[in-house]
Write an enzyme that holds these catalytic residues in place. Structure first.
Site, PDB file in Angstrom:
ATOM      1  N   ASN A   1       0.758   3.153  -2.039  1.00 46.61           N
ATOM      2  CA  ASN A   1       1.181   2.449  -1.741  1.00 46.61           C
ATOM      3  C   ASN A   1       2.183   1.605  -0.896  1.00 46.61           C
ATOM      4  O   ASN A   1       2.710   0.400  -1.111  1.00 46.61           O
ATOM      5  CB  ASN A   1       1.537   0.827  -2.605  1.00 46.61           C
ATOM      6  CG  ASN A   1       0.556  -0.372  -2.121  1.00 46.61           C
ATOM      7  OD1 ASN A   1      -0.681  -0.950  -1.393  1.00 46.61           O
ATOM      8  ND2 ASN A   1       0.433  -1.369  -3.252  1.00 46.61           N
TER       9      ASN A   1
ATOM     10  N   ARG B   1       7.921   3.205  -8.309  1.00 42.91           N
ATOM     11  CA  ARG B   1       7.775   4.430  -8.534  1.00 42.91           C
ATOM     12  C   ARG B   1       8.959   4.856  -8.607  1.00 42.91           C
ATOM     13  O   ARG B   1       8.600   6.001  -9.312  1.00 42.91           O
ATOM     14  CB  ARG B   1       7.904   4.647  -6.939  1.00 42.91           C
ATOM     15  CG  ARG B   1       6.456   4.216  -6.082  1.00 42.91           C
ATOM     16  CD  ARG B   1       6.235   4.387  -4.657  1.00 42.91           C
ATOM     17  NE  ARG B   1       5.352   3.140  -3.804  1.00 42.91           N
ATOM     18  CZ  ARG B   1       5.694   2.026  -3.398  1.00 42.91           C
ATOM     19  NH1 ARG B   1       7.459   1.315  -4.227  1.00 42.91           N
ATOM     20  NH2 ARG B   1       5.057   1.161  -3.231  1.00 42.91           N
TER      21      ARG B   1
ATOM     22  N   LYS C   1      -5.391  11.793  -4.504  1.00 38.81           N
ATOM     23  CA  LYS C   1      -5.554  11.367  -3.214  1.00 38.81           C
ATOM     24  C   LYS C   1      -3.562  12.114  -3.182  1.00 38.81           C
ATOM     25  O   LYS C   1      -3.087  13.620  -2.118  1.00 38.81           O
ATOM     26  CB  LYS C   1      -4.869  10.061  -3.475  1.00 38.81           C
ATOM     27  CG  LYS C   1      -4.318  10.389  -2.066  1.00 38.81           C
ATOM     28  CD  LYS C   1      -2.999  10.255  -0.909  1.00 38.81           C
ATOM     29  CE  LYS C   1      -2.566  10.425   0.254  1.00 38.81           C
ATOM     30  NZ  LYS C   1      -1.709   9.858   0.629  1.00 38.81           N
TER      31      LYS C   1
ATOM     32  N   PRO D   1      -6.828  15.401   1.151  1.00 39.80           N
ATOM     33  CA  PRO D   1      -7.024  13.655   0.349  1.00 39.80           C
ATOM     34  C   PRO D   1      -7.202  12.633   1.400  1.00 39.80           C
ATOM     35  O   PRO D   1      -7.192  12.482   2.244  1.00 39.80           O
ATOM     36  CB  PRO D   1      -4.795  13.688   1.048  1.00 39.80           C
ATOM     37  CG  PRO D   1      -4.454  15.683   1.752  1.00 39.80           C
ATOM     38  CD  PRO D   1      -5.922  16.000   1.782  1.00 39.80           C
TER      39      PRO D   1
ATOM     40  N   ASP E   1      -7.324   8.893   1.699  1.00 35.36           N
ATOM     41  CA  ASP E   1      -6.362   7.730   1.429  1.00 35.36           C
ATOM     42  C   ASP E   1      -7.066   6.503   1.953  1.00 35.36           C
ATOM     43  O   ASP E   1      -8.286   7.126   2.663  1.00 35.36           O
ATOM     44  CB  ASP E   1      -5.166   7.611   1.934  1.00 35.36           C
ATOM     45  CG  ASP E   1      -4.814   7.879   3.362  1.00 35.36           C
ATOM     46  OD1 ASP E   1      -5.843   8.750   4.106  1.00 35.36           O
ATOM     47  OD2 ASP E   1      -4.234   7.350   4.998  1.00 35.36           O
TER      48      ASP E   1
END
Length: 297
Positions: free
Chosen positions: A113, A168, A210, A227, A229
């Site tokens: 994000n 995170r 991902k 991946p 996204d």
DNA sequence: ACCCAGGCGCTTT
DNA sequence: AAAGCGCATGGG
């Protein structure tokens, strides 16, 4: 100098697979690989590499850059469809790197994000504050290695948050502690089956499908890792499912079946291609009344 | 101000 | 299986 054809340094180093390369005014790129300061420059028939300490063995950099990979052979395995043809034409010389597992894992834990420009900034701060100093040429700014999992494991969540990584921080801290404890053992993960390695990575907090696929593709070289996204999903919906409403399961199944043994490479071409399109058309993935070249199975 | 970002984890449908 | 929602932070 490493001989290399069809190698676009800018597309490769600046397209969101690695986050520590800085462009110079003359077209060269400065970064840190495996704890060594490096400057790269494109030559007519290869890539020139400059380090601080003279190197007798360049294997670490050749492996990172994957200069030995046969790009043309890889591209020949792609399905012959219009979107990929255009992406390959527009992104000539785009390559996949082979990065160090811990740096790649940590970097993509920090990527969730976030925009690429900000991921770079967070990682830059993290390295400056906690990475080991690396010898750089006179006149160059100080350089730092990517902090080891052991180093990060000793930090507190507060010090990590101060790097701007927000929620995170506990994910990175927990991942560093797990990796330091050998769970998972990043040295062995590359030898596992793709599904097994993916499952191990997904056990880490803050790592889902991902991010796991990014590490599998960019660090371990699993060529089928794909991946997905927001950009790649946008590309798939726009170019392969125009006018349809594919479910997430349908998109996953399509990606696995359509792109072949080097699906990860195809993914990188789609990702870079749609991101370098004009914004007005790149985002036109929802308003479409005209079915394009959409597959039916 | 509002929206989105190389998502993930958790809850609810 | 899939959809909603919150999450820290920063830039357009």
């Amino acid at each position: 100098m490493f001989p290399a054809r069809d190698y676009d340094l800018a597309a490769t180093l600046d397209s969101g697979q690695a986050f520590r390369w800085r462009p110079d005014a003359d077209g060269s790129w400065r970064g840190v690989v495996s704890g060594r300061w490096v400057r790269l420059r494109r030559l007519p028939n290869g890539i020139a590499a400059e380090t601080v300490v003279a190197q007798t063995d360049w294997a670490w950099l050749k492996d990172y850059l994957q200069v030995g990979a046969d790009l043309r052979a890889i591209l020949r395995t792609f399905p012959d469809d219009a979107p990929l043809r255009e992406a390959v034409r527009a992104c000539r010389g785009l390559r996949l790197l082979r990065q160090e597992p811990w740096e790649c894992l940590a970097s993509f834990i920090l990527s969730s994000n976030k925009r690429i420009a900000h991921i770079r900034q967070i990682i830059k701060t993290l390295c400056e504050r906690f990475g080991e100093p690396v010898a750089a040429p006179a006149g160059e700014p100080p350089a730092f290695a990517f902090p080891s999992p052991e180093r990060i494991a000793r930090l507190g969540e507060r010090e990590l948050r101060a790097c701007g990584m927000g929620f995170r921080a506990p994910y990175l801290l927990a991942a560093a502690r797990r990796v330091t404890a050998g769970d998972p053992d990043l040295e062995r993960l590359g030898a596992a089956e793709l599904a097994t390695a993916r499952a191990r990575l997904c056990e880490l907090p803050g790592v889902g499908p991902k991010i796991a696929d990014c590490v599998l593709l960019f660090a371990f070289g699993f060529a089928r890792a794909f991946p997905m996204d927001v950009w790649v999903l946008r590309a798939l919906r726009r170019w392969y499912f125009k006018g349809q409403r594919p479910t997430p399961a349908r998109l996953r199944a399509f990606a696995q079946n359509h792109f072949g043994p080097h699906a990860g490479y195809a993914q990188q071409y789609l990702f870079h291609y749609i991101r370098t399109q004009p914004a007005a058309t790149a985002r036109a993935d929802t308003d479409n009344a005209h079915p394009g070249h959409a597959p039916n199975s």
